[in-house]
Design a protein around this motif. Sequence first.
Motif, PDB file in Angstrom:
ATOM      1  N   GLY A 229       0.819  -1.205   0.000  1.00 24.36           N
ATOM      2  CA  GLY A 229       0.000   0.000   0.000  1.00 24.36           C
ATOM      3  C   GLY A 229       0.850   1.251   0.000  1.00 24.36           C
ATOM      4  N   TYR A 230       0.502   2.208   0.873  1.00 22.87           N
ATOM      5  CA  TYR A 230       1.171   3.507   0.885  1.00 22.87           C
ATOM      6  C   TYR A 230       1.629   3.855   2.296  1.00 22.87           C
ATOM      7  CZ  TYR A 230      -1.169   3.961  -3.622  1.00 22.87           C
ATOM      8  OH  TYR A 230      -1.618   3.757  -4.905  1.00 22.87           O
ATOM      9  N   ALA A 231       2.802   4.484   2.378  1.00 22.98           N
ATOM     10  CA  ALA A 231       3.303   5.021   3.643  1.00 22.98           C
ATOM     11  C   ALA A 231       3.588   6.496   3.441  1.00 22.98           C
ATOM     12  CB  ALA A 231       4.567   4.294   4.073  1.00 22.98           C
ATOM     13  N   ALA A 232       3.206   7.307   4.424  1.00 22.39           N
ATOM     14  CA  ALA A 232       3.350   8.758   4.283  1.00 22.39           C
ATOM     15  C   ALA A 232       3.981   9.352   5.523  1.00 22.39           C
ATOM     16  CB  ALA A 232       1.996   9.400   4.034  1.00 22.39           C
ATOM     17  N   TYR A 247       4.367   0.844  -1.523  1.00 20.44           N
ATOM     18  CA  TYR A 247       4.977  -0.454  -1.223  1.00 20.44           C
ATOM     19  C   TYR A 247       4.256  -1.537  -2.008  1.00 20.44           C
ATOM     20  CZ  TYR A 247       7.816   1.318   2.606  1.00 20.44           C
ATOM     21  OH  TYR A 247       8.751   1.984   3.349  1.00 20.44           O
ATOM     22  N   LYS A 248       5.036  -2.354  -2.699  1.00 17.41           N
ATOM     23  CA  LYS A 248       4.478  -3.461  -3.477  1.00 17.41           C
ATOM     24  C   LYS A 248       5.058  -4.760  -2.956  1.00 17.41           C
ATOM     25  CE  LYS A 248       2.116  -5.148  -6.992  1.00 17.41           C
ATOM     26  NZ  LYS A 248       0.651  -5.056  -7.069  1.00 17.41           N
ATOM     27  N   ASN A 254      10.265  -9.384   0.835  1.00 15.48           N
ATOM     28  CA  ASN A 254       9.759  -8.297   1.652  1.00 15.48           C
ATOM     29  C   ASN A 254       9.205  -7.196   0.753  1.00 15.48           C
ATOM     30  OD1 ASN A 254      10.485  -9.457   4.129  1.00 15.48           O
ATOM     31  ND2 ASN A 254      12.587  -8.683   3.947  1.00 15.48           N
ATOM     32  N   PRO A 255       8.228  -6.418   1.257  1.00 18.14           N
ATOM     33  CA  PRO A 255       7.671  -5.333   0.437  1.00 18.14           C
ATOM     34  C   PRO A 255       8.764  -4.343   0.032  1.00 18.14           C
ATOM     35  CG  PRO A 255       6.393  -5.638   2.442  1.00 18.14           C
ATOM     36  CD  PRO A 255       7.613  -6.473   2.579  1.00 18.14           C
ATOM     37  N   LYS A 256       8.705  -3.896  -1.228  1.00 15.20           N
ATOM     38  CA  LYS A 256       9.687  -2.946  -1.735  1.00 15.20           C
ATOM     39  C   LYS A 256       9.038  -1.578  -1.842  1.00 15.20           C
ATOM     40  CE  LYS A 256      12.940  -2.198  -5.525  1.00 15.20           C
ATOM     41  NZ  LYS A 256      13.445  -2.707  -6.817  1.00 15.20           N
TER      42      LYS A 256
END
Length: 338
Positions: A229-232, A247-248, A254-256
């Motif tokens: 998802g998204y980090a802000a 993040y995918k 691990n998520p990149k």
Amino acid sequence: MKTDSEVQIPNQIHFKQKEIEKSIKKIGFFKENTITINQLLEFDQYLPQDEFIPPEEDLYFALENKDEKIPFIGVVNYNFKRFGYCLNTYLNGDIYFGYYYKDIMNKRGFYSYKSKIENDYRLYQYYFGSWKNNLFEGMGIYLWINENKDIIPFSDFNNTSFNCFIGNSENGLFKKGILLKYKGNNDFFVYCGSFSIEGKKEGNNCFYYCSNLEQMCYGIFKNDVFSEGYAAKFNKDNGKMNDLIAYKKEENKNPKGEKIKIEKNIENIMTKFRNIFFSKNYFKDIYEEFKNILKFREEKMKDINMIINNDKYEEIIKLLESDNISLYRDIEKIIDIK
């Protein structure tokens, strides 16, 4: 408790139906050993010449034991099953005030665990909301609160900390809602989303926000971990979003994360979620609501008749019948947490 979201129901009160029926017909109350059951309705309904208690009548009882604690105040039906709004104090110090149907907790009620001291702190636990078959079911609030053992309970909001779940439960387990930890001075973190049967953060379109670090995640959680998802990052002074990282999750990796241009629709939903916690003093409201419940708990130990007849009893019943949990409702208006 086995988990934070399960209630361990203590032994229930058992009525000796035949003895009670026989005694009420004769003298209007039942007495055996150290237990007295006083009928709180008018005695003239059940005079000695009566051959039976009318099945359509509900009886109002208070039970007192030798140390003057009050295990039970409430309504029982003809078969001496608890029915309607009752106040039940268990021998271990827990209290339930709410609705019973056929001797089982149903509809709305609050369960107050006896406080316990751990190190220098006193721990309180409460559940306030809907029940089905003695388990949490539907909308409710579960609160864990730690306060210094040497202060008057619920007297210093500025120096308190608590954990709180607000949302829907199913079969006694948290299902979907808001889980927050308040540390004082507007230092808190909050998760909004669904939970697995093991009580782990898990689901799509979930939020996690930390006010101290001004960071937020929005997307998919699995087994308590943000996976996609998204980090802000937000500016603490003006609340504006500074950075957005997508993040995918790649299979078996691990998520990149990759920094991307801030998308307006993502910025809008994440900013709205963050700002709602600063729009009202929700944390103090939660604290004050449970402070009122604690006062009721203490008052009820003093005088049964006061509790039954005074406005406080009616006030608590109105709270139980209401479904207005403002923090949950306000968040529900901007995101889908149904």
